[in-house]
Enzyme design. Structure first.
Site, PDB file in Angstrom:
ATOM      1  CE  LYS A  99      -3.206   2.584   3.013  1.00 28.20           C
ATOM      2  NZ  LYS A  99      -4.103   2.545   4.205  1.00 28.20           N
ATOM      3  CG  ASP A 149      -5.403   7.876   4.747  1.00 22.77           C
ATOM      4  OD1 ASP A 149      -6.310   8.510   4.149  1.00 22.77           O
ATOM      5  OD2 ASP A 149      -5.619   6.843   5.422  1.00 22.77           O
ATOM      6  CE  LYS A 204      -6.384   8.694   8.226  1.00 25.31           C
ATOM      7  NZ  LYS A 204      -7.097   7.524   8.764  1.00 25.31           N
ATOM      8  CG  ASP A 247      -1.897   5.149   4.948  1.00 25.32           C
ATOM      9  OD1 ASP A 247      -1.732   4.089   5.595  1.00 25.32           O
ATOM     10  OD2 ASP A 247      -2.984   5.496   4.455  1.00 25.32           O
ATOM     11  CG  ASP A 264      -9.819   7.443   6.686  1.00 28.88           C
ATOM     12  OD1 ASP A 264      -8.733   7.414   6.060  1.00 28.88           O
ATOM     13  OD2 ASP A 264      -9.891   7.585   7.922  1.00 28.88           O
ATOM     14  CD  GLU A 288      -6.639   5.259   2.461  1.00 28.22           C
ATOM     15  OE1 GLU A 288      -7.634   5.421   3.184  1.00 28.22           O
ATOM     16  OE2 GLU A 288      -5.516   4.955   2.918  1.00 28.22           O
ATOM     17  NE  ARG A 298     -10.955  -1.174   3.650  1.00 26.11           N
ATOM     18  CZ  ARG A 298     -11.580  -1.359   4.801  1.00 26.11           C
ATOM     19  NH1 ARG A 298     -12.725  -2.013   4.845  1.00 26.11           N
ATOM     20  NH2 ARG A 298     -11.065  -0.888   5.923  1.00 26.11           N
TER      21      ARG A 298
HETATM   22  N1  BES Z   1      -4.241   4.541   6.901  1.00 26.47           N
HETATM   23  C1  BES Z   1      -5.342   4.210   7.714  1.00 26.47           C
HETATM   24  C2  BES Z   1      -5.029   3.167   8.773  1.00 26.47           C
HETATM   25  C3  BES Z   1      -4.048   3.587   9.840  1.00 26.47           C
HETATM   26  C4  BES Z   1      -4.491   4.066  11.044  1.00 26.47           C
HETATM   27  C5  BES Z   1      -2.703   3.423   9.644  1.00 26.47           C
HETATM   28  C6  BES Z   1      -3.585   4.411  12.031  1.00 26.47           C
HETATM   29  C7  BES Z   1      -1.793   3.771  10.622  1.00 26.47           C
HETATM   30  C8  BES Z   1      -2.221   4.249  11.819  1.00 26.47           C
HETATM   31  C9  BES Z   1      -6.475   3.640   6.849  1.00 26.47           C
HETATM   32  O1  BES Z   1      -6.533   4.091   5.541  1.00 26.47           O
HETATM   33  C10 BES Z   1      -7.744   4.042   7.490  1.00 26.47           C
HETATM   34  O2  BES Z   1      -7.991   5.197   7.595  1.00 26.47           O
HETATM   35  N2  BES Z   1      -8.527   3.062   7.917  1.00 26.47           N
HETATM   36  C11 BES Z   1      -9.771   3.308   8.561  1.00 26.47           C
HETATM   37  C12 BES Z   1     -10.770   2.343   7.996  1.00 26.47           C
HETATM   38  C13 BES Z   1     -12.190   2.668   8.320  1.00 26.47           C
HETATM   39  C14 BES Z   1     -12.607   3.967   7.687  1.00 26.47           C
HETATM   40  C15 BES Z   1     -13.058   1.550   7.814  1.00 26.47           C
HETATM   41  C16 BES Z   1      -9.567   3.073  10.053  1.00 26.47           C
HETATM   42  O3  BES Z   1      -8.760   2.234  10.437  1.00 26.47           O
HETATM   43  O4  BES Z   1     -10.190   3.776  10.825  1.00 26.47           O
HETATM   44 ZN    ZN Z   2      -4.702   4.678   4.745  1.00 27.33          ZN
HETATM   45 ZN    ZN Z   3      -7.600   5.942   5.324  1.00 26.70          ZN
END
Ligand code: BES
Ligand code: ZN
Ligand code: ZN
Length: 490
Positions: free
Chosen positions: A257, A262, A269, A281, A340, A342, A344
């Site tokens: 990834k 992000d 966020k 990210d 968010d 993104e 996947r």
């Molecule tokens: N890049 C984030 C995941 C992340 C969180 C990486 C903290 C490193 C530290 C990912 O893209 C994300 O935002 N995931 C969301 C998914 C949700 C919206 C289904 C999450 O984990 O909250």
């Molecule tokens: Zn991310």
């Molecule tokens: Zn994200």
């Protein structure tokens, strides 16, 4: 930079001699004379307990090296990771004392009750990785890496493991490359810039490179990648690296990834979600690219494909909206219910492309995919998801050897329900607020079909805010040593 030395310890030119000592051990043979000095000087202060440290200065200090004793703790608790940590700590201490070259004494196998390779390899790794300083953006370079780290060993080690130092350097240079990419701020690694930087390094290693720009991604139907990249003026890239040795019987594909920043997109966020750290990210992309660079030097007899989707996730008038439906590379329609989620999306397109184009025997993706995985396993352990017990076990064994811990998580069939969409083939967002690391992995599994597959969620261990024993603050390079080890064992 790493070297074995043998002979008379007192005739060797160095700024410091580092001596690891176990709590319930006599100081080892090599340092019999030093041990006598130590015993008289400390009168029981230094016990070799974990964290114990003692420096003896031989006067005049500028002429003879100082001797630094480090405690290893109880013998039966010493493992590869404690040796890595000790050497990293020793190197960092000497960097802070502005030394240039040091000598680390390697305890003998008999003294620690471990195989000699189990002792030396992690010591070399900890010292080399602990010597990495990320100071690119500082005008004043306070901490300068050591110029030379020698390891004082018994003569037979010099003979039997003569190629170990350079092999450790090759793999650890991969880790350091990944660390630097991750620590680089997002304004200096926009997708095109990052892709070009990877490609220029890959070219030097004679890797085969394919680079898709935005126009091509659109034309070829990478609908999910295009949707994630739509909001940013810095358009996405897909980079494919290929290591293709003669006579390879198997191919492994690594997908990483690569979100260079992000923000969350339109689902921006919220405060408290460490937006300022979201330059990390792309840690999966960094791990995959660096693994290919290291592998190209190690020359294993297995084909390796690295697929690296690189995208910036930003909100704007052009950004994908929650509720948008896009068609991915394999023709599946996806409802983007949260911009968010993104990672996947870009991974699903890269995975579909790799499966169609290369039909690998094994596919492993590495991603900072979910905050939920960090909730589950904390900041030091990655989540491992695999439908293949044998592959999962191999990854866990590699992780044990390299100290990059992975914990296997489930892929329950019935949770796939949670990804149902009213309007499209699948939703990128679970309908439950629980088990987010699992549903993210299940989303990816829907694009895999029957290829042997594993997904490693490195959201926790990819990045640290505070330095640890053999890593500075920032990117950790998690995954590079693990993948290099795995590749050699497949
Ligand atoms: N890049 C984030 C995941 C992340 C969180 C990486 C903290 C490193 C530290 C990912 O893209 C994300 O935002 N995931 C969301 C998914 C949700 C919206 C289904 C999450 O984990 O909250
Ligand atoms: Zn991310
Ligand atoms: Zn994200």
């Amino acid at each position: 930079m790493l070297n074995f030395k043998t002979g008379d310890l007192y005739k060797l030119k160095t700024d410091a001699v580092v001596i690891p000592v176990a709590e319930d051990e006599q100081l080892h043979e090599n340092e019999r004379t030093i041990s006598l000095t130590a015993k008289t000087a400390t009168a029981g202060e230094f016990k070799g307990a974990k964290g114990d440290e003692l420096t003896l200065y031989n006067l005049p200090a500028e002429k003879s090296p100082r001797v630094i004793f480090f405690g290893l703790g109880k013998k039966n608790k010493i493992d590869a990771e404690s040796l890595r940590a000790l050497c990293g700590k020793a190197v960092k201490k000497c960097i802070k004392s502005r030394l240039k070259k040091i000598m680390i004494a390697v305890p003998s196998s008999g003294k620690l009750g471990m195989e000699i390779k189990e002792i030396i390899e992690p010591m070399l790794e900890g010292a080399f990785l602990g010597n990495h300083v990320f100071a690119k953006y500082k005008n004043e370079k306070k901490n300068k890496p050591l110029e030379k780290i020698d390891f004082f060993v018994e003569p037979h080690i010099l003979l039997n493991f003569s190629d170990l130092p350079s092999r450790v350097e090759t793999v650890c240079n991969g880790t350091i490359l990944a660390r630097e990419w991750v620590s680089t701020p997002s304004n200096c690694k926009k997708p095109e810039q990052f892709a070009k930087n990877i490609a220029s390094i890959a070219k030097k290693e004679n890797l085969i490179i394919k680079d898709f720009d935005y126009k091509n991604l659109k034309r070829l139907g990478f609908g999910a990648m295009v949707a994630v990249g739509a909001g940013s003026r810095n358009k996405p890239r897909l980079l494919i690296l290929k290591y293709d040795p003669k006579g390879a019987k198997k191919t492994i594909a690594l997908v990483g990834k690569g979100i260079t920043f992000d923000s969350g997109g339109i689902n921006l966020k919220p405060p408290g979600s460490s937006l300022e750290d979201m330059k990390m990210d792309m840690s999966g992309a960094a791990a995959v690219a660096a693994t290919l660079v290291s592998a190209a030097k190690m020359k294993p007899k297995i084909g390796i494909i690295g697929a690296i989707p690189i995208v910036e996730n930003m909100p704007s008038g052009d950004a994908a909206r929650p509720g948008d439906i896009v068609t991915g590379y394999n023709g599946k329609t996806i409802e983007i219910n949260n911009t968010d989620a993104e990672g996947r999306l870009i991974l699903s397109d890269a995975i579909s492309y790799v499966l169609k184009e290369y039909r690998p025997d094994i596919l492993i993706d590495v991603a900072t995919l979910t905050g939920a995985c960090v909730v589950a396993l904390g900041e030091k352990i990655a989540g491992l998801f695999s439908s293949d017990d044998e592959l999962a076990e191999k990854i866990i064994q590699s992780a044990k050897r390299t100290g990059e811990r992975c914990w296997r998580m489930p892929l329950p069939e019935d949770y796939k329900e949670l990804l149902k969409s009213e309007f499209a083939d699948i939703s990128n967002m679970s309908s439950s607020k629980w088990g987010g690391a699992i549903t993210a992995a299940l989303f990816l599994s829907e694009f895999i079909k029957d290829t042997r597959w594993a997904h490693i969620d490195i959201a926790g261990p990819a990045y640290i805010k505070k330095e640890t024993d053999y890593c500075g603050a920032g990117g950790t390079g998690f995954g590079v040593r693990l993948l290099c080890d795995l590749i050699q064992k497949l």
